[in-house]
Design a protein around this motif. Structure first.
Motif, mmCIF file in Angstrom:
data_model
loop_
_atom_site.group_PDB
_atom_site.id
_atom_site.type_symbol
_atom_site.label_atom_id
_atom_site.label_comp_id
_atom_site.label_asym_id
_atom_site.label_seq_id
_atom_site.Cartn_x
_atom_site.Cartn_y
_atom_site.Cartn_z
ATOM 1 N N ASN A 31 0.824 -1.210 0.000
ATOM 2 C CA ASN A 31 0.000 0.000 0.000
ATOM 3 C C ASN A 31 0.859 1.260 0.000
ATOM 4 O O ASN A 31 0.531 2.242 -0.671
ATOM 5 C CB ASN A 31 -0.938 0.009 1.199
ATOM 6 C CG ASN A 31 -2.187 -0.796 0.944
ATOM 7 O OD1 ASN A 31 -2.472 -1.146 -0.200
ATOM 8 N ND2 ASN A 31 -2.929 -1.107 1.987
ATOM 9 N N ILE A 34 2.023 1.770 -3.452
ATOM 10 C CA ILE A 34 0.945 2.327 -4.303
ATOM 11 C C ILE A 34 0.852 3.844 -4.099
ATOM 12 O O ILE A 34 0.737 4.618 -5.043
ATOM 13 C CB ILE A 34 -0.407 1.634 -3.997
ATOM 14 C CG1 ILE A 34 -0.422 0.212 -4.541
ATOM 15 C CG2 ILE A 34 -1.583 2.404 -4.592
ATOM 16 C CD1 ILE A 34 -1.603 -0.626 -4.083
ATOM 17 N N LEU A 35 0.964 4.242 -2.808
ATOM 18 C CA LEU A 35 0.890 5.679 -2.486
ATOM 19 C C LEU A 35 2.092 6.443 -3.063
ATOM 20 O O LEU A 35 1.951 7.521 -3.639
ATOM 21 C CB LEU A 35 0.836 5.832 -0.962
ATOM 22 C CG LEU A 35 0.653 7.239 -0.426
ATOM 23 C CD1 LEU A 35 -0.729 7.766 -0.787
ATOM 24 C CD2 LEU A 35 0.827 7.274 1.086
ATOM 25 N N LYS A 39 -0.331 5.798 -7.618
ATOM 26 C CA LYS A 39 -1.425 4.989 -8.176
ATOM 27 C C LYS A 39 -2.667 5.025 -7.288
ATOM 28 O O LYS A 39 -3.735 4.576 -7.705
ATOM 29 C CB LYS A 39 -0.969 3.539 -8.331
ATOM 30 C CG LYS A 39 -0.001 3.324 -9.487
ATOM 31 C CD LYS A 39 0.421 1.875 -9.542
ATOM 32 C CE LYS A 39 1.498 1.676 -10.594
ATOM 33 N NZ LYS A 39 2.100 0.332 -10.499
ATOM 34 N N ALA A 40 -2.516 5.536 -6.076
ATOM 35 C CA ALA A 40 -3.641 5.534 -5.133
ATOM 36 C C ALA A 40 -4.772 6.445 -5.614
ATOM 37 O O ALA A 40 -4.528 7.483 -6.226
ATOM 38 C CB ALA A 40 -3.156 5.981 -3.772
ATOM 39 N N LYS A 41 -6.002 6.005 -5.386
ATOM 40 C CA LYS A 41 -7.162 6.804 -5.795
ATOM 41 C C LYS A 41 -7.626 7.714 -4.669
ATOM 42 O O LYS A 41 -8.267 8.734 -4.915
ATOM 43 C CB LYS A 41 -8.316 5.884 -6.215
ATOM 44 C CG LYS A 41 -8.123 5.271 -7.582
ATOM 45 C CD LYS A 41 -9.438 4.811 -8.159
ATOM 46 C CE LYS A 41 -9.275 4.425 -9.612
ATOM 47 N NZ LYS A 41 -10.536 4.098 -10.253
ATOM 48 N N ALA A 42 -7.374 7.291 -3.435
ATOM 49 C CA ALA A 42 -7.802 8.099 -2.287
ATOM 50 C C ALA A 42 -6.887 7.812 -1.102
ATOM 51 O O ALA A 42 -6.242 6.763 -1.054
ATOM 52 C CB ALA A 42 -9.242 7.753 -1.920
ATOM 53 N N ILE A 43 -6.859 8.780 -0.189
ATOM 54 C CA ILE A 43 -6.049 8.572 1.026
ATOM 55 C C ILE A 43 -6.902 8.916 2.236
ATOM 56 O O ILE A 43 -7.588 9.955 2.256
ATOM 57 C CB ILE A 43 -4.735 9.388 0.965
ATOM 58 C CG1 ILE A 43 -3.884 9.142 2.205
ATOM 59 C CG2 ILE A 43 -4.947 10.866 0.728
ATOM 60 C CD1 ILE A 43 -2.436 9.587 2.040
ATOM 61 N N ARG A 44 -6.894 8.041 3.220
ATOM 62 C CA ARG A 44 -7.701 8.281 4.427
ATOM 63 C C ARG A 44 -7.031 9.361 5.276
ATOM 64 O O ARG A 44 -5.799 9.470 5.295
ATOM 65 C CB ARG A 44 -7.815 7.000 5.253
ATOM 66 C CG ARG A 44 -8.714 5.958 4.627
ATOM 67 C CD ARG A 44 -9.041 4.861 5.621
ATOM 68 N NE ARG A 44 -9.694 3.759 4.932
ATOM 69 C CZ ARG A 44 -9.067 2.711 4.417
ATOM 70 N NH1 ARG A 44 -7.751 2.611 4.549
ATOM 71 N NH2 ARG A 44 -9.719 1.771 3.799
ATOM 72 N N THR A 47 -4.605 7.895 7.707
ATOM 73 C CA THR A 47 -3.313 7.509 7.113
ATOM 74 C C THR A 47 -2.426 8.745 6.963
ATOM 75 O O THR A 47 -1.221 8.711 7.260
ATOM 76 C CB THR A 47 -3.538 6.851 5.734
ATOM 77 O OG1 THR A 47 -4.549 5.874 5.848
ATOM 78 C CG2 THR A 47 -2.267 6.203 5.218
ATOM 79 N N GLN B 263 -12.417 -1.636 -6.856
ATOM 80 C CA GLN B 263 -11.119 -1.058 -7.251
ATOM 81 C C GLN B 263 -10.810 0.184 -6.423
ATOM 82 O O GLN B 263 -9.675 0.386 -5.990
ATOM 83 C CB GLN B 263 -11.139 -0.719 -8.750
ATOM 84 C CG GLN B 263 -10.960 -1.948 -9.626
ATOM 85 C CD GLN B 263 -11.171 -1.657 -11.093
ATOM 86 O OE1 GLN B 263 -11.714 -0.599 -11.448
ATOM 87 N NE2 GLN B 263 -10.761 -2.568 -11.954
ATOM 88 N N GLU B 264 -11.842 1.014 -6.208
ATOM 89 C CA GLU B 264 -11.655 2.221 -5.392
ATOM 90 C C GLU B 264 -11.243 1.867 -3.975
ATOM 91 O O GLU B 264 -10.354 2.483 -3.397
ATOM 92 C CB GLU B 264 -12.948 3.037 -5.372
ATOM 93 C CG GLU B 264 -12.958 4.113 -6.442
ATOM 94 C CD GLU B 264 -14.175 4.997 -6.340
ATOM 95 O OE1 GLU B 264 -14.601 5.472 -7.396
ATOM 96 O OE2 GLU B 264 -14.712 5.187 -5.220
ATOM 97 N N GLU B 266 -9.765 -0.852 -3.017
ATOM 98 C CA GLU B 266 -8.414 -1.418 -2.995
ATOM 99 C C GLU B 266 -7.342 -0.338 -3.119
ATOM 100 O O GLU B 266 -6.242 -0.485 -2.594
ATOM 101 C CB GLU B 266 -8.262 -2.424 -4.144
ATOM 102 C CG GLU B 266 -8.830 -3.782 -3.794
ATOM 103 C CD GLU B 266 -8.740 -4.763 -4.943
ATOM 104 O OE1 GLU B 266 -9.097 -5.908 -4.734
ATOM 105 O OE2 GLU B 266 -8.328 -4.349 -6.058
ATOM 106 N N LEU B 267 -7.664 0.750 -3.840
ATOM 107 C CA LEU B 267 -6.663 1.801 -4.070
ATOM 108 C C LEU B 267 -6.810 2.963 -3.076
ATOM 109 O O LEU B 267 -6.279 4.041 -3.301
ATOM 110 C CB LEU B 267 -6.744 2.312 -5.515
ATOM 111 C CG LEU B 267 -6.313 1.276 -6.555
ATOM 112 C CD1 LEU B 267 -6.564 1.788 -7.961
ATOM 113 C CD2 LEU B 267 -4.841 0.925 -6.391
ATOM 114 N N THR B 268 -7.595 2.735 -2.027
ATOM 115 C CA THR B 268 -7.670 3.743 -0.966
ATOM 116 C C THR B 268 -6.696 3.335 0.144
ATOM 117 O O THR B 268 -6.801 2.248 0.700
ATOM 118 C CB THR B 268 -9.107 3.833 -0.405
ATOM 119 O OG1 THR B 268 -9.966 4.215 -1.465
ATOM 120 C CG2 THR B 268 -9.205 4.875 0.702
ATOM 121 N N ILE B 269 -5.724 4.228 0.413
ATOM 122 C CA ILE B 269 -4.681 3.883 1.391
ATOM 123 C C ILE B 269 -5.062 4.445 2.761
ATOM 124 O O ILE B 269 -5.382 5.607 2.870
ATOM 125 C CB ILE B 269 -3.312 4.469 0.943
ATOM 126 C CG1 ILE B 269 -3.035 4.098 -0.522
ATOM 127 C CG2 ILE B 269 -2.202 3.991 1.859
ATOM 128 C CD1 ILE B 269 -2.962 2.631 -0.808
#
Lengths: 75, 269
Positions: A31, A34-35, A39-44, A47, B263-264, B266-269
């Motif tokens: 992960n 990915i960040l 490539k990440a779509k969103a970040i909490r 995090t 997919q969203e 999985e790609l949310t960190i």
């Protein structure tokens, strides 16, 4: 994507390895990778909070908005 | 389900590539007496001899019977021609179904005589008009368009059934190996949906064309109908697969959305 993730820059400044950061933040290496590669779509928020604590920085140090050529043409 | 589909798929392949060609070859080489009689059997009527011909002047109904039938506008009958062209060896089983489901017409149709359809036994009744052919030479006497449609329809059904079963088998294989929310599975489900829709649509088109050509052929044979009888083409049962296809496509859209969510996530960190 116009948002650039500068985690690697901050890691280099703090001289911290990927594994160490992953351990401190509490996320997997995959992960974090990915960040780092954008490539990440969103970040909490949690995090981001953990990253800022581990790297002793502000969210603005980790994320940067860069205008793309297309957006400059649109203006 | 996976095993069932696999067995079904191989069974269909066996039917398509082994049994069907053998059946066709055996039938083409058969030496049944030729018959060009198109007839509809009365309930309880004994089997007519194959090849029995009526003379050109002889009508299936007597003149007295024709005169007794007054055109009655308020009690018109709807005659649905579910024209099928069947080989003789399928006849026995088929007649059973025809007797149960449809009321046979009190009429005999012969291509050498005038054909007269009197009023049907009840209003809005559905009748099954069957042409039974007992040899290849017999089958070839039909109009070319009817022959083509007769061949195309079962062929289309078999081929599409094989393809849909194969796609279903691959879909279930994929679900077992990778789970459902995968691009591959969604694509396969979409393909199955389109195949179902295509099948329903083509069945509808073939049904209408078949009705039209058979009607034309019957008129050429000298079909005369009572004014109280209307011809219609009915709605083919198989065209319901069009709606099945629409439901499957809707389901595929739902799963596309599910795939995006996954997919969203999985790609949310």
């Amino acid at each position: 994507m116009p948002i650039v993730v500068n985690v690697d820059v901050m890691m280099a400044r703090r001289k911290m390895s990927l594994t160490e950061l992953a351990n401190r933040v509490g996320i997997t290496l995959a992960n974090l990778s990915i960040l780092k590669t954008g490539k990440a779509k969103a970040i909490r928020i949690e995090t981001l909070e953990a990253l800022c604590r581990a790297l002793d920085c502000q969210p603005g140090d980790l994320l940067e908005y860069v205008e793309t050529e297309l957006e400059l043409v649109d203006r | 389900m996976q095993r069932l589909l696999t067995m079904l798929f191989y069974g269909e392949l066996l039917f398509l590539f082994v049994l069907t060609p053998i059946g066709i070859v055996l039938f083409v080489r058969s030496t049944h007496p030729t018959s060009s009689v198109i007839r509809v059997q009365k309930p309880g009527e004994p089997e007519a001899d194959q090849g029995q011909q009526l003379s050109k002047t002889q009508s299936p109904l007597s003149k007295q019977q024709r005169n007794n039938e007054e055109p009655n506008s308020w009690m018109s009958s709807y005659l649905e021609i579910n024209a099928t062209v069947n080989p003789y060896w399928r006849h026995v089983r088929y007649t059973k179904w025809a007797t149960f489901l449809k009321t046979p017409l009190p009429v005999r149709i012969d291509n050498t005589s005038a054909v007269y359809i009197s009023k049907a036994p009840s209003a809005s009744s559905t009748h099954h008009l069957e042409y039974r052919w007992s040899s290849w030479a017999d089958f070839r006497t039909l109009p070319l368009r009817v022959i083509l449609l007769t061949i195309v329809y079962p062929l289309l059904t078999i081929v599409l059934t094989v393809v849909i079963t194969y796609m279903g088998k691959r879909l279930f294989d994929g679900i077992t190996q990778r789970g459902f929310f995968e691009q591959q599975q969604v694509s396969r489900l979409t393909t199955i949906g389109w195949l179902f829709m295509g099948y329903g649509l083509s069945e509808f088109i073939i049904h209408v064309l078949k009705f039209w050509y058979v009607r034309t052929a019957l008129l050429d044979y000298g079909l005369v109908m009572s004014p109280t009888v209307r011809l219609g083409w009915g709605w083919p049962a198989g065209s319901a697969t069009f709606f099945v296809g629409a439901v499957i496509l809707t389901l595929a859209h739902v799963f596309t959305y599910g795939l995006q969510l996954r997919q969203e996530h999985e790609l949310t960190i």
